[in-house]
Design a protein around this motif. Structure first.
Motif, PDB file in Angstrom:
ATOM      1  N   HIS A   1       0.890  -1.159  -0.128  1.00 18.44           N
ATOM      2  CA  HIS A   1       0.096   0.120   0.112  1.00 18.44           C
ATOM      3  C   HIS A   1       0.906   1.120   0.113  1.00 18.44           C
ATOM      4  O   HIS A   1       1.753   1.340   0.716  1.00 18.44           O
ATOM      5  CB  HIS A   1      -0.885   0.076   1.138  1.00 18.44           C
ATOM      6  N   PRO A   2       0.399   2.297  -0.567  1.00 13.76           N
ATOM      7  CA  PRO A   2       1.500   3.353  -0.674  1.00 13.76           C
ATOM      8  C   PRO A   2       1.450   4.127   0.589  1.00 13.76           C
ATOM      9  O   PRO A   2       2.453   4.766   0.439  1.00 13.76           O
ATOM     10  CB  PRO A   2       0.493   4.221  -1.829  1.00 13.76           C
ATOM     11  N   LEU A   3       0.544   4.109   1.328  1.00  9.82           N
ATOM     12  CA  LEU A   3       0.514   4.761   2.669  1.00  9.82           C
ATOM     13  C   LEU A   3       1.598   4.224   3.329  1.00  9.82           C
ATOM     14  O   LEU A   3       1.935   4.655   4.622  1.00  9.82           O
ATOM     15  CB  LEU A   3      -0.593   4.749   3.282  1.00  9.82           C
ATOM     16  N   VAL A   4       2.026   2.849   3.469  1.00 10.86           N
ATOM     17  CA  VAL A   4       2.869   2.137   4.229  1.00 10.86           C
ATOM     18  C   VAL A   4       4.187   3.193   4.606  1.00 10.86           C
ATOM     19  O   VAL A   4       4.535   3.456   5.959  1.00 10.86           O
ATOM     20  CB  VAL A   4       3.406   0.737   3.699  1.00 10.86           C
ATOM     21  N   LYS A   5       4.956   3.725   3.615  1.00  7.02           N
ATOM     22  CA  LYS A   5       6.066   4.349   3.942  1.00  7.02           C
ATOM     23  C   LYS A   5       5.797   5.607   4.551  1.00  7.02           C
ATOM     24  O   LYS A   5       6.536   6.209   5.333  1.00  7.02           O
ATOM     25  CB  LYS A   5       6.960   4.657   2.481  1.00  7.02           C
ATOM     26  N   LYS A   6       4.570   6.147   4.455  1.00  5.21           N
ATOM     27  CA  LYS A   6       4.218   7.530   4.782  1.00  5.21           C
ATOM     28  C   LYS A   6       3.738   7.750   6.290  1.00  5.21           C
ATOM     29  O   LYS A   6       4.134   8.545   6.978  1.00  5.21           O
ATOM     30  CB  LYS A   6       3.192   8.032   3.797  1.00  5.21           C
ATOM     31  N   ILE A   7       2.984   6.551   6.649  1.00  2.47           N
ATOM     32  CA  ILE A   7       2.401   6.412   7.933  1.00  2.47           C
ATOM     33  C   ILE A   7       3.294   5.678   9.101  1.00  2.47           C
ATOM     34  O   ILE A   7       3.093   5.667  10.146  1.00  2.47           O
ATOM     35  CB  ILE A   7       1.026   5.943   8.048  1.00  2.47           C
ATOM     36  N   VAL A   8       4.132   4.661   8.679  1.00  2.17           N
ATOM     37  CA  VAL A   8       4.897   4.085   9.495  1.00  2.17           C
ATOM     38  C   VAL A   8       5.925   5.078  10.424  1.00  2.17           C
ATOM     39  O   VAL A   8       6.391   5.984  10.026  1.00  2.17           O
ATOM     40  CB  VAL A   8       5.987   3.032   8.891  1.00  2.17           C
ATOM     41  N   THR A   9       5.915   4.603  11.718  1.00  2.00           N
ATOM     42  CA  THR A   9       6.598   5.463  12.742  1.00  2.00           C
ATOM     43  C   THR A   9       8.251   4.938  12.716  1.00  2.00           C
ATOM     44  O   THR A   9       8.472   3.918  12.240  1.00  2.00           O
ATOM     45  CB  THR A   9       6.169   5.380  14.125  1.00  2.00           C
ATOM     46  N   SER A  10       8.901   5.895  13.311  1.00  2.00           N
ATOM     47  CA  SER A  10      10.415   5.623  13.327  1.00  2.00           C
ATOM     48  C   SER A  10      10.601   4.239  14.095  1.00  2.00           C
ATOM     49  O   SER A  10      11.494   3.276  13.785  1.00  2.00           O
ATOM     50  CB  SER A  10      11.183   6.793  13.892  1.00  2.00           C
ATOM     51  N   ALA A  11       9.928   4.137  15.381  1.00  2.00           N
ATOM     52  CA  ALA A  11      10.118   2.897  16.121  1.00  2.00           C
ATOM     53  C   ALA A  11       9.574   1.736  15.417  1.00  2.00           C
ATOM     54  O   ALA A  11      10.160   0.699  15.883  1.00  2.00           O
ATOM     55  CB  ALA A  11       9.082   3.152  17.262  1.00  2.00           C
ATOM     56  N   GLN A  12       8.681   1.698  14.756  1.00  2.00           N
ATOM     57  CA  GLN A  12       8.115   0.557  13.778  1.00  2.00           C
ATOM     58  C   GLN A  12       8.921   0.126  12.506  1.00  2.00           C
ATOM     59  O   GLN A  12       8.659  -0.688  11.692  1.00  2.00           O
ATOM     60  CB  GLN A  12       6.736   0.598  13.718  1.00  2.00           C
ATOM     61  N   LYS A  13       9.710   1.289  11.849  1.00  2.00           N
ATOM     62  CA  LYS A  13      10.204   1.189  10.654  1.00  2.00           C
ATOM     63  C   LYS A  13      10.887   0.040  10.369  1.00  2.00           C
ATOM     64  O   LYS A  13      10.728  -0.912   9.218  1.00  2.00           O
ATOM     65  CB  LYS A  13      10.985   2.442  10.405  1.00  2.00           C
ATOM     66  N   GLU A  14      11.751  -0.456  11.146  1.00  2.00           N
ATOM     67  CA  GLU A  14      12.796  -1.669  11.006  1.00  2.00           C
ATOM     68  C   GLU A  14      11.950  -2.985  10.774  1.00  2.00           C
ATOM     69  O   GLU A  14      11.853  -3.598   9.760  1.00  2.00           O
ATOM     70  CB  GLU A  14      13.908  -1.742  11.980  1.00  2.00           C
TER      71      GLU A  14
ATOM     72  N   VAL B   1       9.835  -2.675   7.582  1.00  2.00           N
ATOM     73  CA  VAL B   1      10.707  -2.983   6.400  1.00  2.00           C
ATOM     74  C   VAL B   1      10.753  -4.438   6.318  1.00  2.00           C
ATOM     75  O   VAL B   1      10.624  -5.151   5.061  1.00  2.00           O
ATOM     76  CB  VAL B   1      11.593  -2.100   6.368  1.00  2.00           C
ATOM     77  N   LYS B   2      11.237  -5.071   7.280  1.00  2.00           N
ATOM     78  CA  LYS B   2      11.540  -6.497   7.129  1.00  2.00           C
ATOM     79  C   LYS B   2      10.474  -7.372   6.890  1.00  2.00           C
ATOM     80  O   LYS B   2      10.418  -8.339   5.890  1.00  2.00           O
ATOM     81  CB  LYS B   2      11.926  -7.041   8.453  1.00  2.00           C
ATOM     82  N   TYR B   3       8.983  -6.948   7.268  1.00  2.00           N
ATOM     83  CA  TYR B   3       7.924  -7.698   7.151  1.00  2.00           C
ATOM     84  C   TYR B   3       7.275  -7.639   5.793  1.00  2.00           C
ATOM     85  O   TYR B   3       6.959  -8.545   5.091  1.00  2.00           O
ATOM     86  CB  TYR B   3       6.641  -7.167   7.863  1.00  2.00           C
ATOM     87  N   CYS B   4       7.682  -6.471   5.101  1.00  2.00           N
ATOM     88  CA  CYS B   4       7.320  -6.158   3.714  1.00  2.00           C
ATOM     89  C   CYS B   4       8.177  -6.843   2.692  1.00  2.00           C
ATOM     90  O   CYS B   4       7.723  -7.451   1.676  1.00  2.00           O
ATOM     91  CB  CYS B   4       7.210  -4.485   3.414  1.00  2.00           C
ATOM     92  N   GLU B   5       9.514  -6.793   3.054  1.00  2.00           N
ATOM     93  CA  GLU B   5      10.383  -7.695   2.236  1.00  2.00           C
ATOM     94  C   GLU B   5       9.957  -9.213   2.123  1.00  2.00           C
ATOM     95  O   GLU B   5      10.154  -9.597   0.991  1.00  2.00           O
ATOM     96  CB  GLU B   5      11.841  -7.626   2.648  1.00  2.00           C
ATOM     97  N   ALA B   6       9.507  -9.570   3.143  1.00  2.00           N
ATOM     98  CA  ALA B   6       9.191 -11.129   3.151  1.00  2.00           C
ATOM     99  C   ALA B   6       8.017 -11.291   2.662  1.00  2.00           C
ATOM    100  O   ALA B   6       8.018 -12.364   1.645  1.00  2.00           O
ATOM    101  CB  ALA B   6       9.247 -11.755   4.722  1.00  2.00           C
ATOM    102  N   ALA B   7       7.036 -10.143   2.406  1.00  2.00           N
ATOM    103  CA  ALA B   7       5.893 -10.607   1.958  1.00  2.00           C
ATOM    104  C   ALA B   7       5.940 -10.461   0.377  1.00  2.00           C
ATOM    105  O   ALA B   7       5.218 -11.168  -0.444  1.00  2.00           O
ATOM    106  CB  ALA B   7       4.815  -9.283   2.367  1.00  2.00           C
TER     107      ALA B   7
END
Length: 943
Positions: A320-333, A336-342
């Motif tokens: 989803h295009p909003l993923v990068k926009k709404i993710v917080t710094s605390a959850q970013k890592e 990213v890892k989850y999206c790469e696996a998906a």
């Protein structure tokens, strides 16, 4: 040739049919027409296996029968010849794919002719023929030149697309871009299944557990600029027009489910961070929503807007295009890892209901627009970017997937639909410990409370629409068709991309002029994939890649079309295969279409049929075809499995254990009584016999064994080559056996013993007429040119009637049993009327045409029976003048008696009492009651 010898007879008649063009179809039908079509095969290097001829034999029976009924028959065959297997062979051997493909086609053609199918071989084609894919490219240009007008519900030329005034004022380039966005064939950035090992994009159906179905190579989801076809514009027509088709309900349902039309609402959920929500909360009396930008709303599509009050969290797809926009710094890592696996999972894997749901919290919140409360936004791969909006409002109390996810991540479950149940079942739903997905009464839902589900939906849509938060909407599961492939063995796109003076794309494109078609494939020095998502045709020489027109330089499109392209319209080209001026002649198309019978495997029940119907509707809208649907009647033949395999079980001392006495243990099967492990052992079929509904050992019938037939595959070594069957038994035996196995639609195991059985039947047919002591095909003395007796006439007319009715209803297996009964009857007759023998030969001809032609010649005829009139029957003559009635004493049959078919009950009882055996058994006994059913039975109850 006194004995029946297929090795001599079959080539003789195949040569006759070919040299005399027996099955050549006229350009236009004379009188009634029948268009009988097989789903054409992919010509693999392995050639045909015995599963292929099943459907082909059924259509050949219909074609031969229809010719004998005086109808003009179009019965063609061709090859769906582009695709990955030829590419992989080319990569391994550096052999041009056309070389291997044409070799395979030659072998397939040999095998099909060997089986005696009555195709018009002058109409044969392959999708790889340059003269054929010229017109595939022409159809693509029609798609490129068409937009869908929702007001008129049809495709129209792109030149007729209304251009808004603001676009017109922006200039020529803006107008061109606007048209490009509305074409049925357009380019878009799409998530695709990229397989570096194969060097191409794969369809979802070609990916299993994150790996390619062919070769088991890793597959990754990546965005690529791709050609798309706007099949979704035709969703309603593709769905509604199913009603008029003579297809099975199951196939129609598969198509309808794939289209997946649903009505509901699109709802916007404003997004805010945890900090922004806290600030808004303090002043929400004056501000109903956080101060967010419009593009920071998550739009969801739901068919259950009545459950909005129960939405306790949201889920968006990893892409989803909003993923990068709404993710917080605390959850970013973690995100990213989850999206790469998906990205390494196929849509099929992600939506598998049996797999555990996974996800990751984005750190952001959305506002439930009806409760005003924040709900967390999660990212989970069970939501797909290609379905709906790529986001859902999760209502775990009333959706199984959402409930499973909420349970795993301890998210709130709020019941907002009260079901019509009571007791513990109701309480668990109200407590949020169980999920309920059906209708009921709204609860915990403010203004909706107490309303039934349908009324609650309507009211919620009205409330949300008035506030501007939502609107009613129709959605489809069907997605636009991703039409690009990064392959070198496929139809080139007839598209040119404009370049600027520096050689860079301008974004503008044009179709190749139609008088310049076909765009042939370029020569490549090698076929090895480069491992990048870049089409291999980009390696072609500049002479092919670049074109200059009117002083402008263009680069050719280097993607190729998918294998589906050629199979979308081949049924039209069979009507007019040599036309170099048009796709198909208008008069011929009107005369032959639609296809009257289309037979093929159920594996094509959705995609091929949906794609072909879509292309046909576009051609219909643009005036190139006369009928809105291509295939009027569709039948899917069942699969032929390998021979039945038998498995028994032994203890450690090699003694046998019945399958009825074993069970599944922790690490294999165990004996139920002792819990001791047992070993599975393959059992030879000669050591097994059938007992009731199961199989047992011949040596000890108390020992049951397992029986199972597997799909034919090279890896299992159970593929049966028709060449070997024909060599041993003859083509007619193979054809007859494949029909005798059971109903056409059923899945059936192969049995070589079964082939031998029908070969024995053909031997009996031969001996019924041919004197095996003669040096020539002389008739036996018992075949005489005399009138049949009344009983012989009854058998003749009954057989004609039953075989005719069965073929008409496509019950292609049962006529064989009827003919076997015919042969059994006349084998016992001292005199066999020639008329009866001719009738049998004509009835047998569609099934076993070679032996039928030979016997027809032996019966004194000098021309082929292919166009002989089908035998007629008189139903009045099918009734027997006498019937055999069983005579019972106390329910046990003791004798039988022949009586007139119209004998009364009194006459029947008298005949029974007068029967010598019954009279003897009744002597000295008291007859309590005589039960008489005229024409059926007599039963004396005695004591």
């Amino acid at each position: 040739m006194p004995r029946y010898n297929p090795a001599v007879i079959e080539p003789k008649w195949q040569n006759y049919w070919e040299s005399n063009k027996t099955f050549r179809c006229p350009e236009l039908p004379a009188g009634d027409k029948v268009y009988v079509l097989d789903m054409f095969p992919y010509p693999s290097g392995e050639g045909l296996h015995v599963g292929h001829p099943e459907g082909y034999t059924a259509t050949d029976i219909v074609a031969r029968y229809s010719r004998m009924r005086g109808k003009t028959v179009l019965h063609p065959m061709g090859y769906d010849a582009f695709g990955l297997p030829a590419e992989e062979y080319a990569i391994r051997t550096n052999t041009p794919p056309r070389v291997s493909t044409e070799k395979n086609i030659a072998n397939f053609t040999r095998q099909l002719k060997m089986l005696g199918f009555s195709y018009d071989w002058d109409r044969s084609l392959a999708t790889t023929d340059v003269a054929y894919f010229k017109w595939t490219q022409w159809i693509f240009l029609e798609l490129f030149d068409t937009w869908y007008d929702p007001a008129q519900q049809k495709g129209r030329p792109i030149a007729e697309l209304p251009i808004p005034s603001d676009v017109q004022s922006a200039g020529e380039h803006a107008v061109a871009a606007y048209r490009d966005r509305h074409r049925l064939a357009y380019q878009d950035e799409a998530l695709v299944n990229w397989c570096p090992g194969l060097g191409t994009v794969l369809a979802n159906e070609e990916v299993i557990d994150g790996k390619s179905e062919r070769g088991s190579h890793p597959v990754q989801r990546i965005p690529l600029r791709q050609w798309m076809l706007r099949i979704t514009a035709y969703g309603d027509r593709l769905l509604n027009d199913l009603d008029a088709l003579d297809w099975s309900p199951s196939i129609k349902k598969l198509q309808a489910d794939w289209i997946g039309r649903s009505t509901g609402a699109e709802v916007d959920f404003p997004v805010c961070s945890a900090e922004a929500f806290a600030s808004w909360k303090a002043s929400r009396a004056t501000r109903p929503f956080p101060e967010v930008q419009p593009d920071d709303s998550i739009r969801v599509y739901t068919t259950r807007p009545d459950t909005l009050y129960g939405a306790t969290y949201m889920v968006i797809a990893p892409e989803h295009p909003l993923v990068k926009k709404i993710v917080t710094s605390a959850q970013k890592e973690a995100v990213v890892k989850y999206c790469e696996a998906a990205a390494f999972k196929s849509d099929r894997d992600r939506t598998d209901g049996d797999k555990k749901k996974t996800g990751v919290f984005s750190g952001a919140y959305a506002i439930n627009p009806v409760t005003g409360t924040p709900i967390p936004v999660w990212i989970a791969d069970y939501v797909l970017i290609g379905y709906g909006t790529g986001a859902i409002m999760a209502v775990p109390a009333h959706d199984d997937r959402d409930f499973e996810f909420a349970t795993a991540y301890h998210l709130p479950v709020v019941c907002v639909v009260r079901p019509e149940c009571a007791g513990e079942a109701l309480q668990s739903i109200l407590d949020g410990t169980a999920c309920y997905t059906g209708p009921g009464k709204a609860m915990n839902s403010g203004p909706l409370d107490g309303l039934g589900t349908d009324d609650a939906k309507a009211k919620m849509i009205s409330i949300l629409s008035e506030s501007g938060i939502a609107k009613g909407a129709v959605n489809y599961k069907l997605r636009d068709w991703l039409f690009s492939r990064q392959r070198f063995w496929g139809e080139p796109f007839p598209i040119l991309h404009e370049l600027d003076s520096d050689g860079n794309p301008t974004g503008r494109m044009r179709g190749v002029d139609r008088d310049q078609l076909p765009v042939d494939l370029p020569h490549l020095e090698d076929f090895k994939p480069h491992g990048r998502p870049e089409p291999p045709l980009a390696k072609a020489a500049d002479e092919w890649l670049y074109v200059t027109i009117d002083g402008k330089r263009y680069r050719r499109e280097t993607n190729t079309m998918p294998q589906w392209a050629g199979s979308c319209w081949y049924y039209l080209r069979f009507i007019d295969p040599n036309n170099d001026k048009a796709l198909v002649d208008r008069e011929k198309e009107r005369a032959w279409m639609p296809v009257d019978l289309y037979v093929g495997g159920a594996e094509h029940a959705v995609l091929h049929l949906l794609y072909a119907r879509f292309w046909h509707k576009v051609l219909y809208d643009r005036g190139h075809v006369s009928h809105p649907e291509p295939f009027q009647k569709l039948v899917n033949q069942g699969m032929i499995l390998g021979e039945v395999e038998f498995t028994g079980y032994q203890r450690s001392d090699s003694t046998w254990v019945s399958t009825a006495s074993i069970e599944k243990g922790e690490s294999g099967f165990v004996e139920r009584a002792t819990k001791q492990p047992v070993q599975s052992v393959k059992v030879d079929e000669t050591a097994v016999t059938k007992s009731g509904d199961c199989f047992v050992l011949l040596a000890d019938e108390s020992i049951r064994v397992d029986s199972r037939a597997h799909k034919m595959s090279k890896s299992r070594g159970n593929v049966i080559n028709p060449d070997s069957v024909v060599s041993e038994y003859g083509a007619d035996s193979l054809r007859l056996y494949e029909m005798f196995m059971g109903p056409l639609e059923a899945t059936k195991p192969w049995s070589t013993k079964g082939v031998n059985g029908v070969r024995n039947f053909l031997d009996r047919v031969w001996r019924l007429m041919i004197d095996t002591q003669s040096d020539t095909n002389a008739l036996v003395d018992s075949v005489q040119d005399i009138a049949p007796t009344p009983e012989q006439n009854r058998v003749i007319h009954s057989t004609i009637m039953n075989v005719t009715k069965d073929i008409e209803s496509l019950g292609v297996n049962t006529p064989i049993a009827r003919m076997m009964e015919f042969v059994n009857f006349f084998t016992k007759e001292a005199v066999r009327p020639k008329k009866a023998m001719e009738t049998l030969v004509l009835l047998l001809a569609p099934y076993a045409p070679h032996i039928a032609e030979e016997l027809w010649e032996a019966l004194g005829h000098t021309t082929s029976l292919a166009y002989q009139p089908w035998p007629a029957f008189d139903e009045a003559l099918t009734k027997s003048s006498e019937v055999e009635v069983p005579l019972q004493i106390n329910g046990k049959v003791r004798a039988k008696v022949l009586v007139p078919a119209d004998a009364t009950g009194e006459q029947l009882e008298a005949a029974a009492r007068g029967h010598e055996r019954i009279h003897e058994l009744l002597e000295g006994k008291q007859i309590v009651k005589a039960i008489v059913v005229p024409g059926r039975m007599v039963n004396f109850v005695v004591k």
